[in-house]
Design a protein around this motif. Structure first.
Motif, PDB file in Angstrom:
ATOM      1  N   ALA A  11      50.647 -16.045  30.457  1.00  0.00           N
ATOM      2  CA  ALA A  11      49.493 -16.108  29.550  1.00  0.00           C
ATOM      3  C   ALA A  11      48.308 -15.367  30.162  1.00  0.00           C
ATOM      4  O   ALA A  11      48.275 -15.078  31.361  1.00  0.00           O
ATOM      5  CB  ALA A  11      49.130 -17.562  29.264  1.00  0.00           C
ATOM      6  N   ARG A  12      47.322 -15.061  29.323  1.00  0.00           N
ATOM      7  CA  ARG A  12      46.111 -14.366  29.770  1.00  0.00           C
ATOM      8  C   ARG A  12      44.950 -15.370  29.802  1.00  0.00           C
ATOM      9  O   ARG A  12      44.909 -16.308  28.992  1.00  0.00           O
ATOM     10  CB  ARG A  12      45.758 -13.218  28.820  1.00  0.00           C
ATOM     11  CG  ARG A  12      46.956 -12.369  28.416  1.00  0.00           C
ATOM     12  CD  ARG A  12      47.489 -11.543  29.570  1.00  0.00           C
ATOM     13  NE  ARG A  12      48.765 -10.900  29.260  1.00  0.00           N
ATOM     14  CZ  ARG A  12      49.207  -9.792  29.849  1.00  0.00           C
ATOM     15  NH1 ARG A  12      48.478  -9.205  30.771  1.00  0.00           N
ATOM     16  NH2 ARG A  12      50.385  -9.302  29.529  1.00  0.00           N
ATOM     17  N   PRO A  13      43.979 -15.200  30.723  1.00  0.00           N
ATOM     18  CA  PRO A  13      42.867 -16.144  30.810  1.00  0.00           C
ATOM     19  C   PRO A  13      42.135 -16.366  29.489  1.00  0.00           C
ATOM     20  O   PRO A  13      41.820 -17.508  29.130  1.00  0.00           O
ATOM     21  CB  PRO A  13      41.944 -15.508  31.856  1.00  0.00           C
ATOM     22  CG  PRO A  13      42.870 -14.748  32.739  1.00  0.00           C
ATOM     23  CD  PRO A  13      43.935 -14.212  31.821  1.00  0.00           C
ATOM     24  N   LEU A  14      41.863 -15.284  28.735  1.00  0.00           N
ATOM     25  CA  LEU A  14      41.149 -15.446  27.474  1.00  0.00           C
ATOM     26  C   LEU A  14      41.962 -16.277  26.485  1.00  0.00           C
ATOM     27  O   LEU A  14      41.420 -17.147  25.787  1.00  0.00           O
ATOM     28  CB  LEU A  14      40.813 -14.074  26.879  1.00  0.00           C
ATOM     29  CG  LEU A  14      39.981 -14.090  25.589  1.00  0.00           C
ATOM     30  CD1 LEU A  14      38.655 -14.827  25.802  1.00  0.00           C
ATOM     31  CD2 LEU A  14      39.715 -12.671  25.092  1.00  0.00           C
ATOM     32  N   GLN A  15      43.266 -16.036  26.443  1.00  0.00           N
ATOM     33  CA  GLN A  15      44.117 -16.829  25.548  1.00  0.00           C
ATOM     34  C   GLN A  15      44.131 -18.297  25.970  1.00  0.00           C
ATOM     35  O   GLN A  15      44.058 -19.197  25.126  1.00  0.00           O
ATOM     36  CB  GLN A  15      45.558 -16.286  25.583  1.00  0.00           C
ATOM     37  CG  GLN A  15      45.704 -14.873  25.024  1.00  0.00           C
ATOM     38  CD  GLN A  15      47.074 -14.292  25.321  1.00  0.00           C
ATOM     39  OE1 GLN A  15      47.709 -14.644  26.318  1.00  0.00           O
ATOM     40  NE2 GLN A  15      47.541 -13.390  24.454  1.00  0.00           N
ATOM     41  N   ALA A  16      44.213 -18.542  27.297  1.00  0.00           N
ATOM     42  CA  ALA A  16      44.278 -19.908  27.805  1.00  0.00           C
ATOM     43  C   ALA A  16      43.013 -20.686  27.456  1.00  0.00           C
ATOM     44  O   ALA A  16      43.066 -21.885  27.154  1.00  0.00           O
ATOM     45  CB  ALA A  16      44.488 -19.891  29.318  1.00  0.00           C
ATOM     46  N   VAL A  17      41.855 -20.024  27.475  1.00  0.00           N
ATOM     47  CA  VAL A  17      40.596 -20.697  27.140  1.00  0.00           C
ATOM     48  C   VAL A  17      40.481 -20.882  25.637  1.00  0.00           C
ATOM     49  O   VAL A  17      40.087 -21.948  25.154  1.00  0.00           O
ATOM     50  CB  VAL A  17      39.397 -19.899  27.698  1.00  0.00           C
ATOM     51  CG1 VAL A  17      38.078 -20.507  27.217  1.00  0.00           C
ATOM     52  CG2 VAL A  17      39.437 -19.883  29.218  1.00  0.00           C
ATOM     53  N   MET A  18      40.851 -19.862  24.867  1.00  0.00           N
ATOM     54  CA  MET A  18      40.743 -19.962  23.406  1.00  0.00           C
ATOM     55  C   MET A  18      41.721 -20.989  22.840  1.00  0.00           C
ATOM     56  O   MET A  18      41.482 -21.536  21.762  1.00  0.00           O
ATOM     57  CB  MET A  18      40.970 -18.588  22.768  1.00  0.00           C
ATOM     58  CG  MET A  18      39.850 -17.598  23.057  1.00  0.00           C
ATOM     59  SD  MET A  18      40.110 -15.966  22.314  1.00  0.00           S
ATOM     60  CE  MET A  18      39.942 -16.339  20.560  1.00  0.00           C
ATOM     61  N   ASP A  19      42.811 -21.264  23.561  1.00  0.00           N
ATOM     62  CA  ASP A  19      43.734 -22.321  23.127  1.00  0.00           C
ATOM     63  C   ASP A  19      43.045 -23.683  23.110  1.00  0.00           C
ATOM     64  O   ASP A  19      43.424 -24.571  22.348  1.00  0.00           O
ATOM     65  CB  ASP A  19      44.950 -22.381  24.060  1.00  0.00           C
ATOM     66  CG  ASP A  19      45.919 -21.237  23.800  1.00  0.00           C
ATOM     67  OD1 ASP A  19      45.787 -20.585  22.752  1.00  0.00           O
ATOM     68  OD2 ASP A  19      46.792 -20.996  24.657  1.00  0.00           O
ATOM     69  N   VAL A  20      42.036 -23.832  23.979  1.00  0.00           N
ATOM     70  CA  VAL A  20      41.277 -25.091  24.019  1.00  0.00           C
ATOM     71  C   VAL A  20      40.171 -25.066  22.963  1.00  0.00           C
ATOM     72  O   VAL A  20      40.054 -25.962  22.131  1.00  0.00           O
ATOM     73  CB  VAL A  20      40.665 -25.308  25.420  1.00  0.00           C
ATOM     74  CG1 VAL A  20      39.835 -26.593  25.450  1.00  0.00           C
ATOM     75  CG2 VAL A  20      41.759 -25.352  26.480  1.00  0.00           C
ATOM     76  N   ARG A  21      39.357 -24.016  22.991  1.00  0.00           N
ATOM     77  CA  ARG A  21      38.270 -23.888  22.018  1.00  0.00           C
ATOM     78  C   ARG A  21      37.708 -22.478  22.098  1.00  0.00           C
ATOM     79  O   ARG A  21      37.640 -21.898  23.174  1.00  0.00           O
ATOM     80  CB  ARG A  21      37.177 -24.929  22.308  1.00  0.00           C
ATOM     81  CG  ARG A  21      36.088 -24.943  21.248  1.00  0.00           C
ATOM     82  CD  ARG A  21      35.155 -26.158  21.393  1.00  0.00           C
ATOM     83  NE  ARG A  21      35.731 -27.318  20.712  1.00  0.00           N
ATOM     84  CZ  ARG A  21      35.994 -28.474  21.286  1.00  0.00           C
ATOM     85  NH1 ARG A  21      35.751 -28.647  22.562  1.00  0.00           N
ATOM     86  NH2 ARG A  21      36.498 -29.489  20.608  1.00  0.00           N
ATOM     87  N   GLU A  22      37.300 -21.929  20.960  1.00  0.00           N
ATOM     88  CA  GLU A  22      36.779 -20.568  20.937  1.00  0.00           C
ATOM     89  C   GLU A  22      35.288 -20.518  21.195  1.00  0.00           C
ATOM     90  O   GLU A  22      34.760 -19.498  21.635  1.00  0.00           O
ATOM     91  CB  GLU A  22      37.098 -19.898  19.595  1.00  0.00           C
ATOM     92  CG  GLU A  22      38.593 -19.707  19.360  1.00  0.00           C
ATOM     93  CD  GLU A  22      38.874 -18.912  18.093  1.00  0.00           C
ATOM     94  OE1 GLU A  22      37.922 -18.336  17.528  1.00  0.00           O
ATOM     95  OE2 GLU A  22      40.048 -18.858  17.680  1.00  0.00           O
TER      96      GLU A  22
END
Length: 593
Positions: free
Chosen positions: A359-370
């Motif tokens: 996974a990519r860091p941006l995807q991992a964070v956006m999975d929680v909240r944008e």
């Protein structure tokens, strides 16, 4: 005399330039702290400085016979006993009769069996052994790469005291800002291939850097930047950090004149109460045991809305266990844990679950909240990643390719993005550089909730929390109005060493004892006070003239001859200021007797 000189040294790894024609030196007895972002070249610089890594170009010149002691972040250890590794072939009567060796063994390996094998030690214990081995040796220059890793607050206090009592030159890379202020007298900032040099420890470095930024921005457009906020904290913090001449204090006060306090505590508690209600987490008669001892003994304690608590204690006292009990990750042997209905709890433990390496860091964070709201500001996932050091392409680097520190930063960010109202943080500063720490502090300043923090980073703990509690090893939880200083004093008393700081060497104790000095007469005291006033008046005039010079230099940006003339006057004033500072300090010592 310089022990080491770097002359136009350059070093790059592929397209990444870490050192670009760097020239500097280390003098005898000099104490230098090295700061900068992770990956910016700090460890590379000290490796080149020590002669371990060859530069691509330039020269590294050591004095003939120079003895360098170097502590790596990742040392290898032989399969021997602890005693053989640390003490070498020294006979027992030889090391037992050496005060410095006894001090090192007591401070770092107190209570250890020296016959135990190195292979049976944990990573942290091996690192302590490596540090002990280095400090026992004889060196002209000591170079330490993150020496406070795996040390608790007491161990860090001991190490600072020990290094202050030694005469060798010191170069240290660390993110522990309290340690930098306690030990160093000069600061090197490494970044973008260059090394910027500053006089003084961390507090002086922050002041000087903020002053440079102020002078560079004519309209002071960035008056609310993080450096100014941290400077405000330094000036409002513990008295030990403000032992500077009066004119330096006044300069700092002027710089932060309209900087608000780091936190509006009353407003945050009010907001936290509205989110959490009256009950957050209540412990009643809680007992937790492990096979060999009781960690929590019928503990009754309440975490209230908006409480910001720092938790300290010796290793093994039960700090991490208490966080697990608060998080309902471990059931107590006796007693009850009651959590409020509106609590949204997040727990950052030392052992964090691994994320999908593809996974990519941006995807991992956006999975929680944008998007997330902290204080009165809204941030996107990308903006938050940038604040945590993930810039540009780094937001799309596979998580499996990130360093351990970067993965920990990412996990911490995911917790914050979930907008919890109760945070339990167990050693969150591990592997974080100073710039990331200041960003995290700024975010937590405006975070309205309850917080319990376990950290060996004294600066971070004092900066983020409003009160300190301690597990003293007897199963009880003690409230410490005097904070970390009171905790260390209690530990000294409990060990029966009331007159010397924990682990301090005999040399340090002798240095701490007041020296016999001739009595100062009233006339001499008055004369000293008069001289101090004269120096302060001259310093005021220099400050005013320097302000005028900076304005004139800004106006004469295109007139190189005029700029050179003004710059020469500014340097002369700076040299005069240094001399006056020495005079002021000498007279202050006389006037204070």
């Amino acid at each position: 005399m310089n022990l080491v000189n770097l002359q136009d040294v350059s070093l790059a790894y592929g397209p990444l330039v870490l050192l670009d024609k760097v020239s500097l030196g280390v003098e005898e007895g000099e104490r230098i702290g090295v700061v900068g972002r992770n990956g910016g070249g700090k460890s590379t610089l000290i490796s080149v400085l020590s002669g371990i890594t060859e530069p691509d170009s330039g020269r590294v010149v050591h004095n003939r016979g120079l003895r360098v002691g170097f502590l790596h972040q990742r040392d290898t250890f032989p399969d021997t006993s602890v005693g053989e590794f640390v003490l070498g072939d020294r006979a027992e009567h030889e090391w037992a009769g050496d005060a410095r060796i006894r001090d090192v063994l007591r401070g770092l390996l107190g209570g250890w069996d020296l016959d135990s094998p190195m292979s049976g030690l944990s990573g942290g214990e091996r690192r302590r052994s490596g540090l002990a081995r280095l400090l026992i040796g004889d060196h002209d220059l000591i170079v330490l790469d993150e020496p406070t890793n795996h040390l608790d607050i007491e161990g860090i206090a001991w190490l600072a005291e020990h290094l202050r009592a030694r005469s060798e030159a010191l170069v240290v890379v660390t993110h522990d800002r309290w340690f930098l202020d306690a030990v160093t007298t000069r600061t090197w900032e490494v970044g973008r291939g260059a090394v910027e040099r500053y006089e003084g420890g961390y507090a002086a470095y922050v002041l000087a850097k903020a002053e440079r930024e102020r002078q560079a921005a004519a309209a002071e457009e960035r008056r609310q930047n993080l450096m100014r906020k941290e400077l405000a904290w330094l000036r409002r913090g513990a008295p030990a950090r403000t032992s500077k001449p009066k004119f330096r204090i006044e300069a700092a006060n002027q710089l932060i004149a309209d900087e608000p306090p780091p936190r509006d505590t009353v407003e945050l508690v009010k907001f936290a109460s509205s989110r959490l209600g009256k009950t957050v987490i209540d412990l009643k008669n809680v007992t937790v045991s492990v096979p060999d001892r009781v960690l929590l003994d019928h503990l009754t304690w309440q975490l209230g809305p908006g409480d910001r608590v720092g938790l300290v204690g010796v290793n093994g006292a039960g700090k991490s266990t208490l966080l697990k009990v608060l998080a309902h990750e471990r059931e107590p042997d006796e007693g009850s844990v009651r959590t409020g209905r509106t609590v949204r709890l997040a727990h950052l433990s030392q052992n964090i679950a691994e994320l999908d390496p593809t996974a990519r860091p941006l995807q991992a964070v956006m999975d929680v909240r944008e998007h997330v709201t902290i204080g009165k500001r809204d941030y996107t996932a990308s903006q938050m990643l940038e604040r945590f050091g993930f810039r540009g392409e780094r937001q799309w680097t596979p998580i499996g390719d990130l360093s351990g520190g970067e993965r920990r930063r990412l996990q911490l960010l995911r917790l914050l993005m979930d907008e919890p109202n109760v945070l339990l943080l167990d050693e969150p500063t591990n592997d974080l550089d100073i710039e990331t720490l200041t960003e995290l502090e700024d975010l937590l300043d405006g975070w309205p909730g309850s917080l319990v923090l376990v950290s060996h980073d004294r600066y971070f703990l004092e900066r983020i929390t409003d009160r300190v509690l301690a597990l003293m090893g007897d199963g009880s939880l003690a409230f410490l109005p005097g904070g970390v200083d009171e905790y260390l004093e209690r530990r000294v008393r409990s060990l029966g060493e009331a007159t010397v700081p924990l682990g301090a060497s005999e040399a340090a104790a002798a240095e701490a004892a007041p020296e016999e000095r001739p009595a100062v007469s009233a006339a001499e005291r008055r004369a000293a006070q008069k001289e101090m006033q004269r120096v302060e008046r001259r310093m005021d005039r220099i400050t005013r003239r320097e302000t005028e010079l900076h304005e004139l230099m800004a106006a004469a940006a295109d007139d190189y001859a005029r700029l050179a003339e003004l710059d020469a006057e500014a340097k002369a004033l700076a040299a005069e200021r240094e001399g006056l500072e020495e005079v002021w300090l000498e007279q202050a010592e006389i006037a204070g007797d």
